[in-house]
Structures are given as C-alpha cells and as structure tokens.
Design a protein around this motif. Structure first.
Motif, PDB file in Angstrom:
ATOM      1  N   PHE A   1       2.938  15.486  20.608  1.00 27.84           N
ATOM      2  CA  PHE A   1       2.067  14.366  20.266  1.00 27.84           C
ATOM      3  C   PHE A   1       2.778  13.380  19.347  1.00 27.84           C
ATOM      4  CE2 PHE A   1      -0.946  12.207  17.507  1.00 27.84           C
ATOM      5  CZ  PHE A   1      -1.785  11.614  18.438  1.00 27.84           C
ATOM      6  N   TYR A   2       3.350  13.863  18.263  1.00 26.39           N
ATOM      7  CA  TYR A   2       3.979  12.964  17.301  1.00 26.39           C
ATOM      8  C   TYR A   2       5.164  12.219  17.919  1.00 26.39           C
ATOM      9  CZ  TYR A   2       1.240  14.839  13.401  1.00 26.39           C
ATOM     10  OH  TYR A   2       0.218  15.191  12.543  1.00 26.39           O
ATOM     11  N   GLN A   3       5.990  12.932  18.683  1.00 26.62           N
ATOM     12  CA  GLN A   3       7.136  12.275  19.312  1.00 26.62           C
ATOM     13  C   GLN A   3       6.696  11.163  20.249  1.00 26.62           C
ATOM     14  OE1 GLN A   3       8.926  15.737  21.066  1.00 26.62           O
ATOM     15  NE2 GLN A   3      10.025  16.318  19.195  1.00 26.62           N
ATOM     16  N   ASN A   4       5.694  11.457  21.070  1.00 33.01           N
ATOM     17  CA  ASN A   4       5.236  10.463  22.036  1.00 33.01           C
ATOM     18  C   ASN A   4       4.442   9.338  21.387  1.00 33.01           C
ATOM     19  OD1 ASN A   4       6.422  11.707  24.269  1.00 33.01           O
ATOM     20  ND2 ASN A   4       4.669  13.050  24.589  1.00 33.01           N
ATOM     21  N   LEU A   5       3.685   9.672  20.342  1.00 35.05           N
ATOM     22  CA  LEU A   5       2.951   8.632  19.624  1.00 35.05           C
ATOM     23  C   LEU A   5       3.925   7.631  19.005  1.00 35.05           C
ATOM     24  CD1 LEU A   5       0.301   7.472  18.396  1.00 35.05           C
ATOM     25  CD2 LEU A   5       0.667   9.016  16.452  1.00 35.05           C
ATOM     26  N   ILE A   6       4.947   8.126  18.327  1.00 35.57           N
ATOM     27  CA  ILE A   6       5.926   7.231  17.706  1.00 35.57           C
ATOM     28  C   ILE A   6       6.595   6.357  18.759  1.00 35.57           C
ATOM     29  CG2 ILE A   6       8.126   7.136  16.474  1.00 35.57           C
ATOM     30  CD1 ILE A   6       7.256   9.734  15.043  1.00 35.57           C
ATOM     31  N   LYS A   7       6.993   6.973  19.843  1.00 35.00           N
ATOM     32  CA  LYS A   7       7.647   6.214  20.921  1.00 35.00           C
ATOM     33  C   LYS A   7       6.732   5.117  21.442  1.00 35.00           C
ATOM     34  CE  LYS A   7       9.825   6.844  25.458  1.00 35.00           C
ATOM     35  NZ  LYS A   7      10.184   7.844  26.516  1.00 35.00           N
ATOM     36  N   HIS A   8       5.461   5.438  21.602  1.00 35.87           N
ATOM     37  CA  HIS A   8       4.514   4.473  22.168  1.00 35.87           C
ATOM     38  C   HIS A   8       4.227   3.328  21.212  1.00 35.87           C
ATOM     39  CE1 HIS A   8       1.284   2.747  24.428  1.00 35.87           C
ATOM     40  NE2 HIS A   8       0.373   3.074  23.542  1.00 35.87           N
ATOM     41  N   VAL A   9       3.890   3.649  19.967  1.00 33.57           N
ATOM     42  CA  VAL A   9       3.424   2.588  19.064  1.00 33.57           C
ATOM     43  C   VAL A   9       4.560   1.711  18.550  1.00 33.57           C
ATOM     44  CG1 VAL A   9       1.397   3.920  18.394  1.00 33.57           C
ATOM     45  CG2 VAL A   9       3.452   4.012  16.958  1.00 33.57           C
ATOM     46  N   THR A  10       5.800   2.211  18.595  1.00 33.80           N
ATOM     47  CA  THR A  10       6.919   1.378  18.154  1.00 33.80           C
ATOM     48  C   THR A  10       7.509   0.550  19.297  1.00 33.80           C
ATOM     49  OG1 THR A  10       8.463   3.221  18.474  1.00 33.80           O
ATOM     50  CG2 THR A  10       7.567   2.913  16.259  1.00 33.80           C
ATOM     51  N   SER A  11       7.050   0.798  20.518  1.00 35.11           N
ATOM     52  CA  SER A  11       7.469  -0.040  21.639  1.00 35.11           C
ATOM     53  C   SER A  11       6.599  -1.295  21.655  1.00 35.11           C
ATOM     54  CB  SER A  11       7.298   0.718  22.959  1.00 35.11           C
ATOM     55  OG  SER A  11       5.922   0.785  23.325  1.00 35.11           O
ATOM     56  N   THR A  12       6.869  -2.188  22.586  1.00 30.09           N
ATOM     57  CA  THR A  12       6.031  -3.381  22.720  1.00 30.09           C
ATOM     58  C   THR A  12       5.112  -3.280  23.929  1.00 30.09           C
ATOM     59  OG1 THR A  12       7.832  -4.490  23.904  1.00 30.09           O
ATOM     60  CG2 THR A  12       7.664  -4.882  21.532  1.00 30.09           C
ATOM     61  N   THR A  13       4.819  -2.039  24.328  1.00 27.44           N
ATOM     62  CA  THR A  13       3.906  -1.849  25.457  1.00 27.44           C
ATOM     63  C   THR A  13       2.487  -2.264  25.081  1.00 27.44           C
ATOM     64  OG1 THR A  13       5.242   0.008  26.229  1.00 27.44           O
ATOM     65  CG2 THR A  13       3.019  -0.170  27.119  1.00 27.44           C
ATOM     66  N   GLY A  14       2.028  -1.854  23.890  1.00 27.12           N
ATOM     67  CA  GLY A  14       0.669  -2.147  23.475  1.00 27.12           C
ATOM     68  C   GLY A  14      -0.347  -1.347  24.271  1.00 27.12           C
ATOM     69  N   THR A  15      -1.573  -1.836  24.322  1.00 27.21           N
ATOM     70  CA  THR A  15      -2.647  -1.220  25.107  1.00 27.21           C
ATOM     71  C   THR A  15      -3.070  -2.211  26.181  1.00 27.21           C
ATOM     72  OG1 THR A  15      -4.512  -2.129  23.838  1.00 27.21           O
ATOM     73  CG2 THR A  15      -3.454  -0.137  22.971  1.00 27.21           C
ATOM     74  N   PRO A  16      -3.831  -1.757  27.179  1.00 29.22           N
ATOM     75  CA  PRO A  16      -4.291  -2.717  28.198  1.00 29.22           C
ATOM     76  C   PRO A  16      -5.020  -3.926  27.618  1.00 29.22           C
ATOM     77  CG  PRO A  16      -4.607  -0.492  28.994  1.00 29.22           C
ATOM     78  CD  PRO A  16      -4.143  -0.366  27.564  1.00 29.22           C
TER      79      PRO A  16
END
Length: 348
Positions: A288-303
């Motif tokens: 969870f923590y690894q994937n959360l960090i990867k997600h929120v520090t990218s510029t993908t954002g949410t829909p």
C-alpha cells in the motif's frame, strides 16, 4: 580566437546556462512539491527524541510533517530544517479557542516565536469532528479566530487555516460522482467550506482505503484497495484505478455540490497497518505505502482532478503503543521506534 569573440562566446554560453535554469526551475519546484509528508504521532512510551525524529525525516528526504499538538521540542528541532509543517489543534481545545483572545495567545505562543525558521504550512483546527460531537458548534468560530490571529501576525501569506475531516461525512460515494455530504454533516461543514473558499485554503481529508475495505470486505477487492488491480469501471462509466482515487473523488463531488468546485483537497492522513486487523500484514502495508507514494507523487491525479500530484501525508512515522482504539491503531508506523524502516520506501 580573437579576445572579443571569446568574450562573446562566453556571454552566449552563460546566457544559455541561465536560460536552461529558467526552463528547469519549474520542474525542480514541481519535483520538490511531489515529496510526500509523514504524520508524526507521539502516542508511545518508546519513541525517539524529537531531534532524532527530525533528523530521520531529513535523512530520508521527507519534506513534510504533520504533528498533532504544537510540541515545543519538535518545533525547536524543526528550526532551519526546511520541512513543511502542518500543526493540528485537537478537538478538546476548540471550545477555548472560541475566545478570540485565546486564539491570539495560541498563535503568539505556538507559531510566532518559530515562524522565521520553521516552515508552517497549514493549521488543522480540529481533527475528524463529526456531526454528533460535542465540539461541532465550536469548530467554525475556532477556525475563524485562529485565522484572524494568523492575519494579525502577518503570516496569512504563508499559513492556511483549515480543518481535517474523515471520509464518512460523505454518502452516496458509489459512483464517486454521486458523493454528497450527509444532511447532518452539511449543516456544520458547509460554513467551513465557505470559509475555505473565501480564504483560498484547502480542505484536509483523512483517506483510508484500509478502513473502507474492512467496512465492506465482501464487495471491495483487496487488490483494488492496494493499487494492484486493473481498476473498476463505475456505473457512470468512469474507470477508477484504485479505491483511494474513488474515495478522493467522492470528496471532490461533495465539494462541488456544496458550491466549492475549486477547493483543493490535501490528503492529511492515509495508511495501512502491519498487524492487528483484517488484512493488516507487513506485506500488504508495504504494498500500500509503496503504491500510494508512487501514485500521489506522479502527475496522474484522479479522474476528477487529473494531471497533478496529490499532496499526501502518510500515517504514520512510528508504531504508537499507547494509541487508543482497536489493535490495528497501534501498528500504522512506517518506522519502528528504534528508527529502523519497516518497509523499503522512497519518499519522492
């Protein structure tokens, strides 16, 4: 080469370097802004000294901290650290801060003496106040009084005043676009949101896929909560890659319906415990923590908010052996009390 040509060439090279720095500077700033924060709770009798904790933040490149009381030793240790700080005012203090003089005294004691070399960013007035709580009537006046004290100290350009809520104030969260504040919640949160709109402040939201999963383990896939599924297409046709994004967008939908489509959300807590509850394992927590960090520090954002990083604070720095509540509440730490990392994480 003629001296004048060398001079011109040198000037041209210097100009090129300066231009490159100008071009790169926004990217450097964005990279810095994408570092995740970590919440520093102190409900333990075996935790390191505050100075050691700040050093641990710095050595791991953790650029943001949230604390749950204005602890003097922590504030002293943060001087000159360049760590952005969120200070929480706990719910049992809200009634006293309905007195404007008390709010002024709070800021004069806990903020002004440190403001020159501690990077205060947010003051979270109240944490997870619920509609049926005794403090609900004290929340907005406390926020207003603390804000007025910040303005009086001429710190309003640096510090935003807000509150931290949990996701349970929103109902009809599936699909996320149907998210709306419950009637009881709306009565007290709408005036708070209006304050945030007027002052350009974000709403702080504690977002926990772990708890949402455990509330509905029969209908939510564990992989969806851990960012490891192929995502879910919700009834309005939007594909959600993770439960985290779905929970966050339900909050944005509620803000839109409350007349605040431009208020930003800061994820002021999110985490996964390593023991003490259903699916609370070191492996799941690490994932969870690894994937959360990867997600929120990218510029993908949410829909609903694509294309930018999500300011997020991991909960929490340490396991807290004196934390009240269920057994899992004691095991959200990403470091052990001896300062050893529980998981292999890179913070941005």
């Amino acid at each position: 080469m003629h001296f004048s040509n060398v001079y011109k060439t040198g000037k041209a090279l210097m100009a090129s370097i300066l231009l490159l720095l100008v071009v790169l500077m926004p990217a450097l700033q964005i990279t810095g802004a994408q570092s995740v924060g970590v919440c520093y709770g102190r409900n333990g009798n075996n935790l390191p000294a505050e100075g050691e904790v700040v050093d641990l933040y710095k050595s791991n490149g953790i650029g943001r901290m949230r604390i749950y009381e204005p602890n003097e030793a922590t504030l002293q240790a943060l001087r000159g650290s360049n760590i952005e700080l969120t200070v929480t005012i706990l719910n049992n203090e809200l009634q006293a801060l309905n007195d404007a003089a008390a709010a002024t005294a709070w800021v004069q004691k806990n903020v002004q003496p440190y403001s020159a070399d501690v990077k205060f960013k947010y003051i979270a007035v109240g944490n997870e106040v619920h509609p049926d709580a005794a403090e609900v009537g004290f929340l907005l006046p406390a926020i207003q009084n603390i804000h007025s004290a910040i303005v009086a100290a001429n710190l309003q350009g640096q510090i935003k005043v807000s509150t931290a809520i949990d996701t349970t104030l929103v109902t009809n969260a599936y699909p996320p676009s149907d998210g709306v504040y419950t009637d009881p919640a709306n009565q007290f949160i709408k005036p708070v949101i209006d304050f945030l709109v007027s002052n350009g402040a974000p709403l702080l939201v504690n977002v926990y896929p772990y708890f949402s999963y455990n509330d509905n383990p029969g209908s939510i896939d564990l992989a969806y909560a851990l960012f490891t599924s192929q995502g879910v297409v919700v009834p309005d046709g939007t594909r959600y890659p993770s439960l985290f994004d779905a929970l966050l967008d339900a909050q944005y939908a509620a803000l839109e319906k409350a007349g605040a489509p431009n208020v930003e959300i800061v994820v002021s807590e999110s985490g996964w415990p390593s023991e003490g509850g259903n699916q609370a394992t070191p492996q799941n927590a690490a994932t969870f923590y690894q994937n959360l960090i990867k997600h929120v520090t990218s510029t993908t954002g949410t829909p609903k908010r694509p294309g930018k990083a999500i300011e997020t604070y991991l909960f929490a720095m340490f396991d807290e052996n004196l934390k009240e509540g269920n057994a899992d509440e004691k095991h959200f730490g990403i470091f052990s009390p001896d300062k050893q990392p529980k998981y292999q994480l890179t913070f941005g």
